[in-house]
Write an enzyme that holds these catalytic residues in place. Sequence first.
Site, PDB file in Angstrom:
ATOM      1  CG  ASP A   1     -21.538 -17.068 -28.984  1.00  0.00           C
ATOM      2  OD1 ASP A   1     -21.833 -16.074 -28.304  1.00  0.00           O
ATOM      3  OD2 ASP A   1     -22.224 -17.453 -29.956  1.00  0.00           O
TER       4      ASP A   1
ATOM      5  CG  HIS B   1     -20.097 -16.607 -38.122  1.00  0.00           C
ATOM      6  ND1 HIS B   1     -20.644 -15.916 -39.179  1.00  0.00           N
ATOM      7  CD2 HIS B   1     -20.675 -16.128 -36.997  1.00  0.00           C
ATOM      8  CE1 HIS B   1     -21.511 -15.039 -38.692  1.00  0.00           C
ATOM      9  NE2 HIS B   1     -21.564 -15.148 -37.379  1.00  0.00           N
TER      10      HIS B   1
HETATM   11  N1  CMC Z   1     -17.572 -27.816 -35.044  1.00  0.00           N
HETATM   12  C1  CMC Z   1     -17.305 -28.815 -35.919  1.00  0.00           C
HETATM   13  N2  CMC Z   1     -17.645 -28.791 -37.216  1.00  0.00           N
HETATM   14  C2  CMC Z   1     -18.295 -27.718 -37.649  1.00  0.00           C
HETATM   15  C3  CMC Z   1     -18.599 -26.641 -36.806  1.00  0.00           C
HETATM   16  C4  CMC Z   1     -18.216 -26.719 -35.457  1.00  0.00           C
HETATM   17  N3  CMC Z   1     -18.486 -25.727 -34.618  1.00  0.00           N
HETATM   18  N4  CMC Z   1     -19.267 -25.693 -37.515  1.00  0.00           N
HETATM   19  C5  CMC Z   1     -19.355 -26.175 -38.779  1.00  0.00           C
HETATM   20  N5  CMC Z   1     -18.769 -27.395 -38.846  1.00  0.00           N
HETATM   21  C6  CMC Z   1     -18.602 -28.215 -40.045  1.00  0.00           C
HETATM   22  C7  CMC Z   1     -19.876 -28.950 -40.398  1.00  0.00           C
HETATM   23  O1  CMC Z   1     -19.961 -30.225 -39.790  1.00  0.00           O
HETATM   24  C8  CMC Z   1     -19.759 -29.032 -41.907  1.00  0.00           C
HETATM   25  O2  CMC Z   1     -18.850 -30.063 -42.201  1.00  0.00           O
HETATM   26  P1  CMC Z   1     -19.127 -31.073 -43.439  1.00  0.00           P
HETATM   27  O3  CMC Z   1     -18.927 -30.235 -44.661  1.00  0.00           O
HETATM   28  O4  CMC Z   1     -18.127 -32.153 -43.271  1.00  0.00           O
HETATM   29  O5  CMC Z   1     -20.533 -31.554 -43.291  1.00  0.00           O
HETATM   30  C9  CMC Z   1     -19.086 -27.721 -42.290  1.00  0.00           C
HETATM   31  O6  CMC Z   1     -18.328 -27.346 -41.130  1.00  0.00           O
HETATM   32  C10 CMC Z   1     -20.062 -26.614 -42.632  1.00  0.00           C
HETATM   33  O7  CMC Z   1     -21.008 -26.514 -41.575  1.00  0.00           O
HETATM   34  P2  CMC Z   1     -22.454 -25.883 -41.710  1.00  0.00           P
HETATM   35  O8  CMC Z   1     -23.305 -26.359 -40.573  1.00  0.00           O
HETATM   36  O9  CMC Z   1     -22.961 -26.144 -43.099  1.00  0.00           O
HETATM   37  O10 CMC Z   1     -22.127 -24.344 -41.583  1.00  0.00           O
HETATM   38  P3  CMC Z   1     -23.156 -23.184 -41.295  1.00  0.00           P
HETATM   39  O11 CMC Z   1     -22.597 -21.987 -41.902  1.00  0.00           O
HETATM   40  O12 CMC Z   1     -24.529 -23.607 -41.717  1.00  0.00           O
HETATM   41  O13 CMC Z   1     -23.161 -23.126 -39.701  1.00  0.00           O
HETATM   42  C11 CMC Z   1     -22.831 -22.438 -37.479  1.00  0.00           C
HETATM   43  C12 CMC Z   1     -22.706 -22.069 -38.969  1.00  0.00           C
HETATM   44  C13 CMC Z   1     -22.459 -21.232 -36.637  1.00  0.00           C
HETATM   45  C14 CMC Z   1     -24.281 -22.836 -37.171  1.00  0.00           C
HETATM   46  C15 CMC Z   1     -21.886 -23.622 -37.186  1.00  0.00           C
HETATM   47  O14 CMC Z   1     -20.561 -23.257 -37.470  1.00  0.00           O
HETATM   48  C16 CMC Z   1     -22.003 -24.112 -35.743  1.00  0.00           C
HETATM   49  O15 CMC Z   1     -22.885 -24.930 -35.448  1.00  0.00           O
HETATM   50  N6  CMC Z   1     -21.103 -23.634 -34.813  1.00  0.00           N
HETATM   51  C17 CMC Z   1     -21.183 -24.012 -33.417  1.00  0.00           C
HETATM   52  C18 CMC Z   1     -22.220 -23.166 -32.718  1.00  0.00           C
HETATM   53  C19 CMC Z   1     -21.736 -21.748 -32.506  1.00  0.00           C
HETATM   54  O16 CMC Z   1     -20.646 -21.495 -32.044  1.00  0.00           O
HETATM   55  N7  CMC Z   1     -22.624 -20.787 -32.822  1.00  0.00           N
HETATM   56  C20 CMC Z   1     -22.360 -19.357 -32.640  1.00  0.00           C
HETATM   57  C21 CMC Z   1     -22.272 -18.624 -33.946  1.00  0.00           C
HETATM   58  S1  CMC Z   1     -21.565 -16.975 -33.787  1.00  0.00           S
HETATM   59  C22 CMC Z   1     -22.615 -16.059 -32.773  1.00  0.00           C
HETATM   60  C23 CMC Z   1     -24.041 -16.088 -33.159  1.00  0.00           C
HETATM   61  O17 CMC Z   1     -24.404 -16.006 -34.332  1.00  0.00           O
HETATM   62  O18 CMC Z   1     -24.866 -16.149 -32.256  1.00  0.00           O
END
Ligand code: CMC
Length: 428
Positions: A363, A305
């Site tokens: 989720d 998140h």
């Molecule tokens: N699985 C594996 N690695 C992950 C995940 C994940 N679900 N989420 C983040 N990472 C890693 C990412 O690869 C990165 O690693 P590195 O530093 O090696 O490149 C690091 O963690 C930071 O990721 P980010 O994409 O910069 O983080 P963010 O804050 O921009 O993304 C997020 C947040 C929710 C988009 C992401 O965690 C994600 O894609 N999660 C899976 C989708 C999900 O479950 N979404 C629902 C969110 S909660 C309800 C809602 O808001 O609707």
Amino acid sequence: MSTARIIIDGDEKNAFELPILTPTEGPRAIDVRQLYGKYKLFTHDPGFLSTSSCESKITFIDGDKGILRHRGYDIQDLAENCTYLEVCYLLLYGELPDEKQLADFTHTITYHTMVHEQLQFLYRGFPRRSHPMAILVGAVASLSAFYHDSLDISDPKQRDISAHRLIAKMPTLTAMAYKYSVGQPFIYPNNELDFSENFLHMLFATPCEPCKIKPALARAMNKILILHADHEQNASTSTVRLASSSQANPFACIGAGISSLWGPAHGGANEEVIKMLEEIGDVSRIPEFIQGVKDKKYRLMGFGHRVYKNYDPRAAVLKGSCDEVLEEIGVKNSKKLAIAKELERIALSDDYFVSRKLFPNVDFYSGIIYEAMGIPTELFTCLFAMARTVGWVAQWEEMFSDPDQKIGRPRQLYTGYPARKFAPVAKR
Ligand code: CMC
């Protein structure tokens, strides 16, 4: 007043101070509004990692501590003790309702649940196999064609009526999207039922057979709705705020919010979690799946998140509800729940996830409950939209009381060509 001193290129002659704003809770914010007008500088923050886009009194999140509060009340207290409509009232009007206020509000919402009969023709224009979110985006935006009488956003009364209509009609529109996809007749709302029961009734009843909703399912639905009701300036809420900053009508703006929610990185993740658990298929395949995540072939859906760097408090409540709901409806040994719990256990002890502070989000467990309730996977994100509508509407309404509200217009760091000489087509 606290200030932050900015020194440009290390030159004290080019130094200036910016005010620092102090919230009631959470990090302070450097007020950069004068930065361009006075100093011809922009801030650059793609994805808004460090940018506060507005002042808000609705929802507070402390992502490091895993805290979520609406109007000062802890999400767990609200989820355990309130009806969804009580929380709607709280989000919209700032205080929990007393008995009369709740009765009046419940009456108002109940008597706005029906949709214009003409809307069924809009639905009938969609292919039967349409994703229900595709239908919902169109149906909600189309409400602006039906409610000309409440489109004057400068009138607080019209805004209030639009808010009530949106909250009341979302379950009806969502249930209609489902009924249409399975070829069953639409079921009208039933004013004898409460909000959650009525929604489940519109989903599961048919004209041939009434449908008695199990109290445990209605209770679970009520809780899930509360847990999804608002989440401060997330992607879809910011979309609603940006869309409405141009003074567009509320139905079009909520349609924009639903579109943003649909993405798998946001509300669409609940559908993806179930697909992922199906793909894993068995606890024994989890290590292989986790390796794929670490190799960045795919993400662990329902994990991570932007704000929570600790356990999402909504996921904690839902995890507890999973066992309860499955037991109440007699599902023993849910394979998906077993995979989810083991996946969580392994992920939370693995350095890849620990070092990146990746925890289950809302989720991760919601889909397992939905599935146990008999709700089809394609409908999951519609349920999120239905619950979140009150949050979008409350945030939209809050904009009108903000004296600093302006049309949203980000700037950019231009990295394209500098000026070039034009050549006519024959000379290129
Ligand atoms: N699985 C594996 N690695 C992950 C995940 C994940 N679900 N989420 C983040 N990472 C890693 C990412 O690869 C990165 O690693 P590195 O530093 O090696 O490149 C690091 O963690 C930071 O990721 P980010 O994409 O910069 O983080 P963010 O804050 O921009 O993304 C997020 C947040 C929710 C988009 C992401 O965690 C994600 O894609 N999660 C899976 C989708 C999900 O479950 N979404 C629902 C969110 S909660 C309800 C809602 O808001 O609707």
